[in-house]
Design a protein around this motif. Structure first.
Motif, PDB file in Angstrom:
ATOM      1  N   ASP B  49     -13.855  15.207 -79.927  1.00  0.00           N
ATOM      2  CA  ASP B  49     -13.637  15.156 -78.388  1.00  0.00           C
ATOM      3  C   ASP B  49     -12.526  15.767 -77.831  1.00  0.00           C
ATOM      4  O   ASP B  49     -12.582  16.656 -76.920  1.00  0.00           O
ATOM      5  N   ARG B  52     -10.359  21.427 -79.950  1.00  0.00           N
ATOM      6  CA  ARG B  52     -11.240  22.792 -79.547  1.00  0.00           C
ATOM      7  C   ARG B  52     -11.100  23.790 -80.652  1.00  0.00           C
ATOM      8  O   ARG B  52     -10.344  23.816 -81.427  1.00  0.00           O
ATOM      9  N   GLU B 102     -15.086  29.354 -74.164  1.00  0.00           N
ATOM     10  CA  GLU B 102     -15.863  28.639 -74.849  1.00  0.00           C
ATOM     11  C   GLU B 102     -17.386  29.046 -74.691  1.00  0.00           C
ATOM     12  O   GLU B 102     -18.280  29.308 -75.551  1.00  0.00           O
ATOM     13  N   HIS B 132     -20.525  19.908 -80.339  1.00  0.00           N
ATOM     14  CA  HIS B 132     -19.757  19.302 -79.288  1.00  0.00           C
ATOM     15  C   HIS B 132     -19.383  20.523 -78.205  1.00  0.00           C
ATOM     16  O   HIS B 132     -19.102  20.027 -76.917  1.00  0.00           O
ATOM     17  N   LYS B 135     -22.451  20.561 -76.085  1.00  0.00           N
ATOM     18  CA  LYS B 135     -22.564  19.383 -75.367  1.00  0.00           C
ATOM     19  C   LYS B 135     -21.728  19.743 -74.060  1.00  0.00           C
ATOM     20  O   LYS B 135     -22.241  19.346 -72.757  1.00  0.00           O
ATOM     21  N   ARG B 136     -20.412  20.048 -74.192  1.00  0.00           N
ATOM     22  CA  ARG B 136     -19.713  20.305 -72.741  1.00  0.00           C
ATOM     23  C   ARG B 136     -20.438  21.494 -72.206  1.00  0.00           C
ATOM     24  O   ARG B 136     -20.210  21.338 -70.922  1.00  0.00           O
ATOM     25  N   GLN B 138     -23.772  21.524 -71.530  1.00  0.00           N
ATOM     26  CA  GLN B 138     -24.873  20.779 -71.357  1.00  0.00           C
ATOM     27  C   GLN B 138     -25.793  21.336 -72.067  1.00  0.00           C
ATOM     28  O   GLN B 138     -27.042  21.467 -71.408  1.00  0.00           O
TER      29      GLN B 138
END
Lengths: 640, 221
Positions: B49, B52, B102, B132, B135-136, B138
């Protein structure tokens, strides 16, 4: 976009011709187009008569054999090693390949597209020249002679023998890198320099001219006997004038000159007189080495090798010697002894070099033990390395650092051995494994533990560790270990029985109808497992029988049985036949291994001649009989 | 229908749809017919979480061949900075010229990998990091099949009571045992290359004389 991989490939390529001739940006462009190709051992890169690929190849790791097939006979023309290029034909002509390229070991290749390289060749004359020369050298057989066997001569330059009768008339090779000193230097300093460079002689030079030679012998005959103090100027003891010859001196001439002047070194100067610049030196050693693959020359080469790669190259020559011996039917006892000595010297050399690499000498006495087949002096081919370290007992406070030192050493040695070609032991029975680098007391405890509670694993470990041979270090340590084993045997019939039982775990290799039992499944389905079904039973039998007699320092299976024949005259005949069997099986395995370039463990029965099959069956008969004897002696039937 | 269950998510971007669409194709049966993407990531740390991705390096492997021109290497603009891991990977400063956001990096990465099988050493970590990042943005998780060189390598070790079958092997140990040179350790691309060679050597040890099938690789535990 940044391309780290291309940069690394360029870094690799620039160490080798012709890439070293390219400018960095050119090289990077080439590297970006490279394909990295993995080839399993035995995989084909291209076949003779196959259409040319649109790329040529550079060996990154491994070795590629260049072969040519003519009249159904395959001849290996060359071996390409790290940095060598091959498969160049498509650059020059739109023709099919005239040779085959096969991965002799697991290899990684860089394939360079010809389209992207063509412009570079056009622009850079020297690159083109180099490619044409190397192309000529590994395609057309007769011309390739002088370039041949590059792999074998890595680091130790040896002229190939054209033909035996011409050999002596070939020009002698001389060392161009002269080790020299000034005439007023102290002898002690000069001697230090000689030891450091590992040479037997040094040239005294004044204004580029050779004015004298000092050899080991000169130092011995003057300083060592007390004729002069050790710090005297070297000119007082040097031999002068120097015997000089021009280059182009033949081997025969050099030998005659050395005998005539009773010297072991000849200086090569520009015009052949002491009045011109010294350009090289020829030693007796170089001449012996140039005579090729004889054991003495190989031994010298091993002792002087300063790189793992050189040792690996020498191993290649040792293998040639071995296959020559087998072809000539030299007795196996002789062959295995010589091979053992050469292997042993190689291992010693690796350990010596590893200690140098660490930079500090071992904190306490230690012994490097070779286990398994090398321990039994039966390692003719490259098989796995099994080894262990025993070191002197130390105070508890310094134990961790002492052990750490030896583990560090072991890591370097294991790695060095693997570079030479001894593969890592798949079960990790190597000194780098902390379980097998122990102090003397720990080892004693370990052995006793295995012997008092002999389960299957313990017996297996004993069968590996009891066949140890000291390769390097202090033999009093290994002797003490042997004492421990023998002392413990007296009170331990159970252990002997367990060992005997385990020696019977692989029953007779022949089936009911006297056919060979082959592997029923797995990778080697339908192959005959020579190691498991024949070599291991006879080795195990030899071990258990000699342990009972407490015979020390004989690990070789054939020798063990010879000793047994002496000790038990009533079984003499059986034991002698077992000794013969051990030798015959070893020879079988070695031949098979050389034939297939592997460990020789698995045999394809179809490839055997009728005579060979009969021989093998005769061996099995002896195995059977000695197993029966063990059964009776240790009353095994009651255990199973 | 599927939309209904995922109503919290906005409409997927085109690049994701393009990526997803590639999975309608079935993967070839044999290992040597398949394309593998061997990847490695350098990150600011080990916390999914908080940390990075700094860099993704990957190579494409098909029938024992890796094309250097086809390698993937992208540096990400750092939001997080952890002075501790700088020691390992050496990526210190943001260089805006050569870094991507990212979102850009992930988009390019998805485009690069397609439906190929992903391979990494301790794959869970690298894949987790990428997931992850997704996920950030979406987006759902990666859909590719994954192989771990650690697990595969362990299967090549002989079956002996003297070896701990559950031992974990670091990439360094793997490289040492398989005789792979360890230059370029701790650059994403360098590690990806080392992993690729380790993968090749491992596969050849698992299937010495036969043509291996892809599905069998996933059974290795």
């Amino acid at each position: 976009m940044k391309n780290t991989i291309a940069e690394r490939i360029a870094d690799f390529l620039k160490r080798f011709p012709p890439f070293e001739l390219l400018k960095p940006h050119q090289l990077l462009e080439v590297a970006k187009e490279v394909k990295v190709i993995y080839k399993q051992k035995g995989a084909v890169v291209f076949n003779q008569e196959e259409a040319g690929h649109n790329q040529f190849y550079v060996v990154h790791k491994g070795a590629i054999a260049i072969q040519r097939n003519e009249n159904n006979e395959t001849e290996t023309l060359d071996k390409c090693d790290e940095g060598d290029i091959f498969g160049l034909r498509p650059i020059f002509a739109k023709e099919n390949y005239m040779i085959s390229a096969i991965a002799e070991e697991e290899s990684i290749l860089y394939a360079i597209p010809i389209d992207s390289f063509q412009p570079i060749i056009k622009r850079n004359y020297r690159v083109g020249q180099f490619l044409i020369e190397s192309f000529a050298s590994n395609t057309r057989n007769p011309y390739s002679r002088e370039h041949r066997g590059k792999l074998y001569t890595e680091g130790e330059e040896i002229p190939q023998q054209a033909s035996p009768e011409l050999y002596e008339l070939q020009p002698v090779r001389y060392v161009k890198n002269i080790i020299g000193c000034e005439k007023n230097e102290a002898v002690s300093e000069v001697a230090k320099l000689m030891s450091e460079k590992n040479v037997g002689s040094i040239l005294v030079i004044e204004n580029d001219l050779p004015i004298g030679v000092v050899t080991d012998k000169d130092i011995r005959n003057t300083i060592a006997v007390g004729l002069f103090p050790i710090d005297i100027a070297v000119e007082k003891i040097m031999s002068s004038p120097v015997i000089c010859y021009p280059k182009g001196l033949t081997i025969a001439q050099a030998q005659v000159a050395m005998m005539k002047h009773k010297i072991s070194h000849i200086c090569i100067t520009k015009d052949g007189t002491p009045n011109s610049k010294a350009i090289g030196i020829v030693s007796e050693h170089d001449i012996i080495v140039s005579q090729g693959n004889n054991p003495a020359a190989l031994m010298k080469a091993i002792k002087r090798a300063n790189k793992s790669k050189t040792l690996r190259a020498i191993r290649g020559r040792v293998m040639h010697l071995l296959s020559g011996y087998l072809q000539q039917n030299i007795p196996m006892t002789h062959v295995s002894r010589i091979m053992f000595e050469l292997n042993d010297a190689t291992i010693k050399r690796v350990i010596e070099r590893s200690i140098d690499k660490i930079g500090s000498s071992p904190p306490v006495k230690f012994a490097w033990m070779s286990l398994g087949s090398q321990g039994r002096k039966e390692q003719l081919l490259h098989t796995d390395q099994d080894n262990a370290i025993v070191f002197e007992d130390v105070a508890e406070a310094i134990y961790p650092e002492t052990k750490a030192y030896f583990i560090e050493l072991a890591k370097i040695v294991n790695k060095g051995l693997s570079t030479i070609g001894y593969e890592y032991c798949p079960a990790d029975m190597m000194a780098r494994n902390p379980n097998y680098t122990l102090s003397l007391t720990e080892w004693k405890k370990q052995f006793i533990k295995w012997m008092t509670d002999p389960g299957n694993n313990e017996i297996l470990l004993c069968s590996i560790f009891f066949d140890y041979d000291i390769s390097y270090g202090d033999s009093s340590l290994t002797n003490q270990l042997s004492e421990t084993i023998f002392n413990h045997l007296d009170s331990n019939q159970l252990f002997l029985n367990a060992l005997a039982a385990s020696s019977l775990r692989n029953p007779s290799p022949l089936g009911f109808f006297r056919q060979f039992l082959v592997e029923a499944n797995g990778e080697y389905k339908d192959f005959f497992d020579l190691k498991k079904r024949a070599i291991m039973p006879i080795t195990d039998a030899g071990r258990v029988l000699t342990l009972q007699h407490k015979i020390k320092n004989i690990n070789n299976t054939a020798e063990r049985f010879e000793k047994l024949a002496e000790l038990e005259p009533h079984n003499k005949e059986l034991y002698l036949s077992c000794s013969y069997t051990a030798k015959a099986l070893l020879k079988f395995r070695t031949k098979q291994g050389l034939l297939h370039n592997d460990t020789g463990r698995f045999i394809e029965l179809e490839t055997l001649s009728k005579e060979e099959k009969i021989k093998l069956k005769r061996c099995f008969k002896s195995i059977n009989e000695v197993q029966e004897l063990i059964k009776l002696r240790y009353k095994i039937s009651t255990f199973i | 229908m599927i939309r209904f269950f995922k109503k919290h998510r906005p409409e997927d971007p085109d690049f994701w749809k393009a990526y997803e669409a590639k999975f309608s194709e079935k993967l070839p049966e044999f290992i040597d017919e398949n394309e593998f993407i061997i990847l490695d990531t350098e990150t600011t740390g080990f916390d999914y979480d908080k940390d990075r991705i700094l860099c993704i390096g990957a190579v494409k492997l098909k029938s024992n061949t890796i094309e250097v021109a086809n390698a993937f290497e992208i540096y990400l603009h750092q939001e997080q900075f952890n002075p501790e891991t700088v020691k390992i990977h050496g990526i210190v400063k943001n260089d805006p010229e050569n870094t991507a956001t990212e979102a850009e990096a992930i988009q390019q990465f998805l485009d690069y990998i397609g439906n190929a099988v992903l391979v990494a050493h301790h794959a869970n970590f690298d894949i987790g990091m990428v997931n992850h990042a997704l996920k950030r943005l979406q987006l759902p998780k990666l859909k590719n099949k994954v192989l771990d060189t650690m697990t595969l390598y362990r299967a090549t070790r002989i079956n002996s009571n003297l070896i701990d079958r559950n031992k974990h092997y670091s990439l360094d140990e793997l490289a040492e045992n398989l005789n792979i040179s360890l230059k370029d350790r701790h650059t994403a691309s360098g590690d990806a290359m080392i992993t690729a060679i380790a993968f090749l050597k491992t596969i050849s040890r698992l299937y010495k004389n036969e043509r291996g099938k892809l599905k069998d690789l996933f059974k290795i535990k």
